[in-house]
Structure formats: C-alpha cells, structure tokens
Design an enzyme around this catalytic site. Structure first.
Site, PDB file in Angstrom:
ATOM      1  N   SER A  13       0.879   2.915   3.235  1.00 20.19           N
ATOM      2  CA  SER A  13       1.946   3.032   4.230  1.00 20.19           C
ATOM      3  C   SER A  13       2.899   1.848   4.266  1.00 20.19           C
ATOM      4  O   SER A  13       3.997   1.965   4.802  1.00 20.19           O
ATOM      5  CB  SER A  13       1.345   3.231   5.625  1.00 20.19           C
ATOM      6  OG  SER A  13       0.439   2.193   5.944  1.00 20.19           O
ATOM      7  N   SER A  14       2.522   0.692   3.728  1.00 16.82           N
ATOM      8  CA  SER A  14       3.428  -0.457   3.728  1.00 16.82           C
ATOM      9  C   SER A  14       3.009  -1.451   2.661  1.00 16.82           C
ATOM     10  O   SER A  14       1.864  -1.439   2.197  1.00 16.82           O
ATOM     11  CB  SER A  14       3.447  -1.149   5.102  1.00 16.82           C
ATOM     12  OG  SER A  14       2.195  -1.740   5.381  1.00 16.82           O
ATOM     13  N   GLY A  15       3.967  -2.299   2.290  1.00 15.22           N
ATOM     14  CA  GLY A  15       3.693  -3.340   1.304  1.00 15.22           C
ATOM     15  C   GLY A  15       4.073  -4.694   1.855  1.00 15.22           C
ATOM     16  O   GLY A  15       4.957  -4.812   2.708  1.00 15.22           O
ATOM     17  N   ASP A 233      -6.892  -2.106  -4.576  1.00 17.18           N
ATOM     18  CA  ASP A 233      -6.896  -2.852  -3.311  1.00 17.18           C
ATOM     19  C   ASP A 233      -8.280  -2.948  -2.685  1.00 17.18           C
ATOM     20  O   ASP A 233      -8.623  -3.968  -2.075  1.00 17.18           O
ATOM     21  CB  ASP A 233      -5.881  -2.281  -2.313  1.00 17.18           C
ATOM     22  CG  ASP A 233      -6.012  -0.786  -2.066  1.00 17.18           C
ATOM     23  OD1 ASP A 233      -6.982  -0.167  -2.564  1.00 17.18           O
ATOM     24  OD2 ASP A 233      -5.135  -0.230  -1.384  1.00 17.18           O
ATOM     25  N   THR A 255      -6.235   2.928   6.137  1.00 23.86           N
ATOM     26  CA  THR A 255      -5.881   4.343   6.102  1.00 23.86           C
ATOM     27  C   THR A 255      -7.091   5.180   5.703  1.00 23.86           C
ATOM     28  O   THR A 255      -7.347   6.250   6.245  1.00 23.86           O
ATOM     29  CB  THR A 255      -4.726   4.574   5.111  1.00 23.86           C
ATOM     30  OG1 THR A 255      -3.599   3.798   5.519  1.00 23.86           O
ATOM     31  CG2 THR A 255      -4.332   6.030   5.062  1.00 23.86           C
ATOM     32  N   GLN A 299      -3.322   6.905  12.895  1.00 23.43           N
ATOM     33  CA  GLN A 299      -1.967   6.502  12.512  1.00 23.43           C
ATOM     34  C   GLN A 299      -0.997   7.668  12.655  1.00 23.43           C
ATOM     35  O   GLN A 299       0.122   7.508  13.163  1.00 23.43           O
ATOM     36  CB  GLN A 299      -1.966   5.982  11.068  1.00 23.43           C
ATOM     37  CG  GLN A 299      -2.672   4.646  10.888  1.00 23.43           C
ATOM     38  CD  GLN A 299      -2.986   4.351   9.428  1.00 23.43           C
ATOM     39  OE1 GLN A 299      -2.857   5.217   8.564  1.00 23.43           O
ATOM     40  NE2 GLN A 299      -3.417   3.133   9.135  1.00 23.43           N
ATOM     41  N   GLY A 397      -7.363  -4.181   7.762  1.00 19.49           N
ATOM     42  CA  GLY A 397      -6.603  -4.047   9.003  1.00 19.49           C
ATOM     43  C   GLY A 397      -7.360  -3.352  10.109  1.00 19.49           C
ATOM     44  O   GLY A 397      -7.199  -3.661  11.292  1.00 19.49           O
TER      45      GLY A 397
END
Length: 479
Positions: A13-15, A233, A255, A299, A397
């Site tokens: 969802s993000s970098g 990751d 996620t 989310q 996270g």
C-alpha cells in the site's frame, strides 16, 4: 564505523525511502520520503506502476543527496511473487501485474489437477496460494499474448527496481523462493517443473545469494553501491526479529500476517503440505511459515468508512463489545472485494451470525478472528516442529496495534513481544551492514536491533473467553 544507508521498503500500500544510520553500536532510522498510489486498476486488471515507483525511489534518494548526505549503499525490499518481464534489450514487456489480479482465478486448481499437489510441494515446499508466481506464469502462458516470444528475462520486483538503478540483472534468493518454482533442497530452479508447465527455463536468471553488491547507482557524480539484501520484505522483517528465545515464533504483521518459525532445513513433509506451510528462504535459515490474512481487512474498512487514522479505528474497537461474531478471514471472497464491510456483512448473514451495527464492533470482530487464526497457526507450527513454542515476537507496522497484540497473547496463551515497528526497513538495513562487513552476522545484527529499538511485552489474561470463541468458530466452519 559510521555508516549511512538508504533502505527502500515497499509494501502493498505504500513505499518509503529511509535513511539508516549505524554508529558502531546503535542503529537509527529516519523516513525521508513516503509515496503510495502505485497500485493501478486498468479495466479488469490490477498492476503495479513501475515507472512511478522508480521515479519516487530516485526522488527520495535525491532528497537525501540534496541534504548533503552521501550514502554508503542502497537496498530495496518489496512484496514477493510478482515480476517484470523484459526483452533482450532489457526493456519491459507487458505489465507488472499484481498478485491481486483475477487472471489466476481457477489456475491453481487446474495445475494441481494436472501435476498433483504432492509433486509440487515435495519439490518446492511452498504454501499453495492462487497468486504464486507459478500460477501467474501458467495463466500468462495459456493466454499467449502476441509479445510472449520476445521475452528474454524474468525479474522479481525488487530485482527489477535494482536493475533500473544499476543496469545489472539479478535474482535474489529469498524473493525467488516465493515463486513456488524453486527447489527447496537444491535451492535452484526446478527444471522439470518448469518443463511440465511449458514455462521457458531461459527466462530465469541464476539464483544469487543474499547480501551482496550487484552494482552502483551513478548519480550526481557519485557511485552508490546497490546491495541485494533479503529483498522479500518478510525475509527482511524476520531478519529484524530480536528473538529472546530461538524457539520462539514470529508474526510479521501488516497487510498480511506471516506466522512462522526458523529452521535449518525445509520442512517439506506430507504433514507440512496438509497444513499448507511455506518454506521460504531467509538470511541464514528457512522461514517455515503460513501467509494468512492480516490488517488488510481493517485497512479496507477504515478506507471505506473514511475514518481518519488507524489508531482511531483501534480505539473504536477497544470500546466495542467482545466476541459478537466470527469472520473466517481466509475465505477467498475477502481477497479483493468491491466493499470489504459489505462482503463481511454478507458472509455473517450467510453463516447465521449477528451483523455488527457499528464500525467498532465490526473491527473488533476482525481483530478477534485474526487472533484466533494466529493461535491455530502457532499450534500447527508447534506440531510440525515437534517441540514447544514458548513465546511469540510480533514485528512490523501491525505491532503498534496494542489491542491485537493483547488478543494474540490471550488466544495463543503465550507471552507476546511486540517490536520493532519498521521491521522490513530495519532488516534491510542490517543486511546491508552484513554485506559491507560492518556487522559480522545475523546473530550480531539481532543483538544490535535489540539494543536499538523498544519491545513491549503482553501477557495472556486468564478467563479471556477465547475457548468459547474457538468452539463458535468451529461450528461456523463446519456448517
């Protein structure tokens, strides 16, 4: 001993482009650039905007250079399974299709009927999931796009992003293992499996070891080494787990939830296949794990309800009544629904359960269902290992979610140690330090992490009602 390293950490969802600093005894991380919206939907297809990601990575590096920081190296980690195909000149062919795309619908079942689950699992030791690279490539081969005969090379997403910086092709081990095409014993491509699926072996680069320099990013008169770290990751996140006990389990919470243990050798037994366990490559050991549902549910609900922050969502859940309903979060219907909350409500009606009337109760049910799932996977890992799992380390996270951490401790009946938060970026950082010779090995890296980042302990509460919740969940699944 001072090292300044750029960690590029890309999630679904993000970098982020982050600066990691090592002074010889302590490491720190600082975010310099965050970007998102690189997951595209074109018609019925989901894909990654690789050009945008490349621009954002370069922009983040420029921001650091503009601040007068000269980095010692760069490392990139991303999600697994997805790839880019290139021609003989290194130009991208086709789209970088996302694992959430529908093109693999029914493909896994077709392949299993042709080759048999036992044959594939005994070779690869990888969990069967419909979006694995093996099924994406089978879908592509069957589709036969007109550019297929021009393909020269397949690179997984982090390797291709490294190629865009350096011009050097690479196939890093940890990400390659997620493909379900790598033999878990030889740690090389399973040629017979590729042949049986008509996937050209010529597309695949030799598998290269983790933590080595692959080239340099030449910019503004500088030549910055690019390190091929544990580019999956989760492999980086697990490298950052400060295990208090080597027999502990880990949960990489984001996620997705990746739940597992570390083992010297792959556990690709029939029992492991029945449990659908993955044996993914790690920095020094295999990551024996299950990839299960994670915070994707919450989310999506937050996004749909336009709740300002995830912390506000957790606060609503904390104030809500407990154990109102069970959600089988591994149901395929929840992979990419048009509306997550409506899909959940439909599922609850179909299973004869009470439908939550407010966001807090809905989200609490998600967290309780996830915690129950965690406990079941930990028990599976314990039986597979044949030895006790004394405690659980949660990183990523999701470890900021104190409610879910406590529910995990309650459901699993074990101590939970939460932290560090930025596990993938931290693992990326220490892998670079190992490659540069600044840190001796993974054991030393984990000791460094334990001394650099806080960890919070959660103890299981007595009489927490998870036993009754388990019985309710079992009855729902049986019906």
């Amino acid at each position: 001993m001072m090292k300044q390293l750029i960690t590029v950490d890309l999630g679904a969802s993000s970098g982020r482009v982050m600066l990691g600093t090592f002074n010889g005894s302590h490491i720190e991380l600082k975010e310099w650039h965050r970007f998102d919206s690189y997951h595209l939907v074109n018609g019925s297809h989901c894909e990654w905007d690789i050009e945008l990601i490349n621009r954002e990575i370069r922009h983040g590096i420029d921001l650091l250079l503009d601040a007068g920081i000269i980095p010692d190296a760069i490392g990139i980690d991303t999600w697994g399974v997805d790839f880019v195909l290139t021609d003989a000149q290194g130009q991208q062919i086709g789209k970088a299709v996302s694992y959430r795309d529908s093109r693999t619908q029914g493909v896994m079942e077709q392949v299993l009927s042709e080759l048999g689950a036992e044959r594939i699992y005994s070779a690869t030791g990888i969990q069967f999931m419909p979006f694995n690279t093996i099924f994406q490539l089978k879908a592509l081969i069957d589709e036969q796009p007109d550019w297929l005969d021009k393909v020269s090379c397949l690179q997984f997403i982090p390797d291709y992003l490294g190629y865009l910086l350096t011009g050097e092709k690479n196939c890093e081990y940890t990400n390659a293992t997620t493909s379900q095409l790598l033999n878990c014993r030889s740690r090389d491509w399973d040629t017979s499996l590729l042949e049986e699926l008509n996937i050209p072996k010529s597309w695949f680069l030799p598998v290269s070891p983790t933590n080595r320099a692959i080239g340099t990013y030449d910019v503004h008169g500088l030549s910055i080494p690019v390190i091929s770290i544990a580019s999956h990751d989760t492999a980086s996140a697990v490298a950052a787990v400060p295990f208090r006990d080597p027999s502990a389990a880990f949960i990489s919470s984001g996620t997705w939830s990746l739940i597992g243990i570390e083992e010297e050798e792959a556990l690709s037994t029939e029992s492991a296949r029945q449990l659908n366990v993955a044996n993914e490559g790690g920095v020094e050991k295999f990551r024996v794990l299950k990839n299960v549902s994670g915070l994707w549910f919450a989310q999506k609900v937050r996004e749909e309800l336009k709740i300002s922050s995830f912390s506000e969502l957790v606060q609503l859940a904390e104030a809500a009544p407990a154990f109102t309903c069970f959600i089988d979060t591994n149901e395929p219907r929840f992979l990419n629904p048009t509306s997550m909350q409506e899909e959940i409500k439909t599922y609850l009606r179909e299973t004869g359960q009470q439908v939550p009337e407010d966001a807090g109760t809905l989200v609490r049910a998600i967290f309780e269902s996830l915690a129950l799932l965690y406990s079941e996977v930990v028990e599976d890992m314990e039986s597979l290992r044949g030895g006790a799992i004394p405690c659980i380390n949660i990183v990523g996270g999701g470890c900021q979610n104190q409610l879910l951490n406590q529910l995990c401790a309650d459901a699993c009946k074990r101590e939970v140690f939460a932290g560090p938060i930025e596990a993938s970026a931290i693992g990326n950082l220490v892998c670079q330090l190992i490659a540069l010779g600044a840190v001796e090995d993974l054991k030393a890296a984990r000791s460094l992490i334990a001394n650099s980042f806080p960890v919070t302990q959660f103890n299981p509460r007595a009489d927490n009602n998870f036993y009754a919740f388990q019985q309710h969940a079992n009855s729902i699944r049986q019906n």
